[in-house]
Every structure is written in structure tokens, then in C-alpha cells.
Design an enzyme around this catalytic site. Structure first.
Site, PDB file in Angstrom:
ATOM      1  N   SER A  52    -138.533 -67.909   6.268  1.00 26.72           N
ATOM      2  CA  SER A  52    -139.845 -67.542   5.723  1.00 26.72           C
ATOM      3  C   SER A  52    -140.895 -67.387   6.817  1.00 26.72           C
ATOM      4  CB  SER A  52    -140.307 -68.610   4.732  1.00 26.72           C
ATOM      5  OG  SER A  52    -139.299 -68.882   3.783  1.00 26.72           O
TER       6      SER A  52
HETATM    7  N1  SAH Z   1    -136.601 -72.573   4.081  1.00 22.81           N
HETATM    8  C1  SAH Z   1    -135.684 -71.561   4.490  1.00 22.81           C
HETATM    9  C2  SAH Z   1    -135.788 -70.379   3.554  1.00 22.81           C
HETATM   10  C3  SAH Z   1    -134.486 -69.757   3.343  1.00 22.81           C
HETATM   11  S1  SAH Z   1    -134.481 -68.380   2.248  1.00 22.81           S
HETATM   12  C4  SAH Z   1    -135.978 -71.133   5.912  1.00 22.81           C
HETATM   13  O1  SAH Z   1    -137.146 -71.220   6.327  1.00 22.81           O
HETATM   14  O2  SAH Z   1    -135.056 -70.730   6.605  1.00 22.81           O
HETATM   15  C5  SAH Z   1    -133.914 -69.132   0.744  1.00 22.81           C
HETATM   16  C6  SAH Z   1    -132.570 -69.786   0.769  1.00 22.81           C
HETATM   17  O3  SAH Z   1    -132.298 -70.221  -0.556  1.00 22.81           O
HETATM   18  C7  SAH Z   1    -131.401 -68.882   1.169  1.00 22.81           C
HETATM   19  O4  SAH Z   1    -130.715 -69.457   2.241  1.00 22.81           O
HETATM   20  C8  SAH Z   1    -130.531 -68.833  -0.087  1.00 22.81           C
HETATM   21  O5  SAH Z   1    -129.141 -68.786   0.178  1.00 22.81           O
HETATM   22  C9  SAH Z   1    -130.927 -70.132  -0.774  1.00 22.81           C
HETATM   23  N2  SAH Z   1    -130.655 -70.184  -2.215  1.00 22.81           N
HETATM   24  C10 SAH Z   1    -130.834 -69.231  -3.157  1.00 22.81           C
HETATM   25  N3  SAH Z   1    -130.480 -69.668  -4.375  1.00 22.81           N
HETATM   26  C11 SAH Z   1    -130.060 -70.958  -4.204  1.00 22.81           C
HETATM   27  C12 SAH Z   1    -129.574 -71.972  -5.088  1.00 22.81           C
HETATM   28  N4  SAH Z   1    -129.418 -71.785  -6.403  1.00 22.81           N
HETATM   29  N5  SAH Z   1    -129.250 -73.179  -4.562  1.00 22.81           N
HETATM   30  C13 SAH Z   1    -129.391 -73.421  -3.236  1.00 22.81           C
HETATM   31  N6  SAH Z   1    -129.852 -72.504  -2.353  1.00 22.81           N
HETATM   32  C14 SAH Z   1    -130.181 -71.292  -2.831  1.00 22.81           C
END
Ligand code: SAH
Length: 212
Positions: A52
Site C-alpha cells: 500500500s
Molecule cells: N499490508 C500489506 C498490503 C497487502 S495487499 C502491505 O503493505 O504489503 C492485501 C493483501 O491481502 C494481499 O497480500 C492479499 O493476498 C491479501 N488478502 C486478500 N484476501 C485475503 C483473505 N481473505 N485473507 C487473508 N489475506 C487476504
């Protein structure tokens, strides 16, 4: 990054700003993106996911009203960047990610950072992580059509849940607060754009436009 993108936009919690100065964001993005790691936008990571935008991470952490003694549930570990920040701000972080490879990379990065008191789980985060509930805070880093029920259930008294809610293209940051009389208070904050929360109590993989 901290001065121009975050403090200038009004996030002024000293602990959050200090954590963001300390955690080297470039170590959480792919090596060929290192030169862009401190820019004012999200960056692509593996498996079609993103890390993000720094400001949005700071804003979510601020909305969560974190305090040092808390236990926090994070949904969407992704790169592990926000997890690393959380680990500096609270006592205990439980983070759930559905993509195995991302979780294992995040695990290595967090070890390099010396992040302690972090538990990682490969699972569908829309179901929360019952084993360590209740949580003082829940922070969801993926876009949901609504707040998953399990996450509300696993939030403790006076807990706060921060989550982007909306459609596929655009969402709003929502803050859900459990009130002392057993009700909920919801406030809506700025617009944002996250990758979808995919799971049993969110978007079904086959239904979400980005998956087709
Ligand atoms: N905080 C992270 C944001 C990652 S983007 C960063 O700064 O890197 C969001 C993430 O949520 C992705 O890696 C995706 O695979 C995960 N995601 C989506 N749906 C999910 C679920 N049901 N359970 C766990 N993770 C999930």
C-alpha cells in the site's frame, strides 16, 4: 517520505512517524523496485498484489488508535511492511495472509527486521483468527464489500476495526468501534483503493472483476 507524504497530510502521531522512519520500506518491495520504494504510491508485489501507499498505511494505523499494550489482528500480511510497523507499535501482532508465497517472504523479512511477537497464519482472513481472540484492534489491508462478521465477533470490548469498504474500483476507510453498551459506531474516512479481500465472507474469487 515521512515529512512530505505523511506529516504534511496531517498524520502527526509521533510513534507512527518514528516507526515509519525506522522500518526500511525498500526491503519490503521487489529488488527491481528499490528506487521507487519511498514514492507516494502503492507498488506491485508478487502474485498481482500490492504494497500500500505509505500515506494510506500511516492513516490506517492512526485511525486504529494504537497503544503499546495491545494485541492486533491484521488481515492481508502482503509484503509484511505494515506488520513490521505494527510490531513496533503494539505488544502482539497476529497477521493472516491467504497466499502462501507472500506469507513466507514476509516471514523472512520480519525475521531480518527482528520483529518479535508477530504470529503469521496462512488462511482465509475473512474468518479472522479465533485462537488468539479477542483482539484490541483489527486492521484489514484489503477491500471488502462489507465488514466480515467473524472480524466483528473477534474484536474485544471497546475495540476498533479499520477496513476499506466499497466496490471493486474505489472504497472508503471505515472505522468500526464496539461501544460499551454492546453496539457499534461506524465512521467513514477518505477514499482509497485496495486489492480485493477474497474469501468466504467477502468477494468470491470468481465474482471479482479484477480476477477475470
Ligand atoms: N499490508 C500489506 C498490503 C497487502 S495487499 C502491505 O503493505 O504489503 C492485501 C493483501 O491481502 C494481499 O497480500 C492479499 O493476498 C491479501 N488478502 C486478500 N484476501 C485475503 C483473505 N481473505 N485473507 C487473508 N489475506 C487476504
Amino acid at each position: 517520505m515521512v515529512e512530505e507524504q505523511i506529516r504534511a497530510r496531517g498524520v502527526c502521531d509521533a510513534r507512527i512517524l518514528a516507526a515509519m522512519r525506522e522500518v526500511p520500506r525498500h526491503l519490503f518491495v521487489p529488488r527491481d523496485r528499490w528506487t521507487e520504494a519511498y514514492e507516494d504510491r502503492p507498488l506491485p508485489t508478487a502474485w498481482g498484489q500490492t504494497i500500500s501507499q505509505p500515506y494510506i498505511v500511516a492513516r490506517m494505523l492512526e485511525l486504529a488508535e494504537l497503544e503499546p499494550g495491545q494485541r492486533v489482528l491484521e488481515i492481508g500480511t502482503g509484503s509484511g511492511y505494515q506488520t513490521a510497523l505494527l510490531s513496533r507499535l503494539v505488544r502482539e501482532v497476529c497477521s493472516v495472509e491467504r497466499i502462501h508465497a507472500l506469507l513466507e517472504e514476509a516471514r523472512e523479512r520480519l525475521a531480518v527486521q527482528g520483529a518479535t511477537d508477530v504470529r503469521l497464519l496462512e488462511a482465509d482472513g475473512t474468518l479472522g483468527w479465533r485462537e488468539f481472540a479477542p483482539y484490541d484492534r483489527v486492521v484489514v489491508a484489503a477491500a471488502a464489500p462489507r465488514v466480515p462478521e467473524a472480524l466483528k465477533d473477534q474484536l474485544g470490548d471497546r475495540g476498533i476495526l479499520v477496513i476499506p469498504v466499497g466496490g471493486a474500483a474505489i472504497q472508503r476507510l471505515e472505522v468500526w468501534r464496539r461501544t460499551p453498551v454492546g453496539g457499534w459506531q461506524c465512521s467513514r474516512h477518505g477514499e482509497c483503493r485496495f486489492v480485493p479481500l477474497l474469501g468466504r465472507d467477502a468477494w468470491r474469487e470468481e465474482q471479482h472483476p479484477s480476477q477475470n
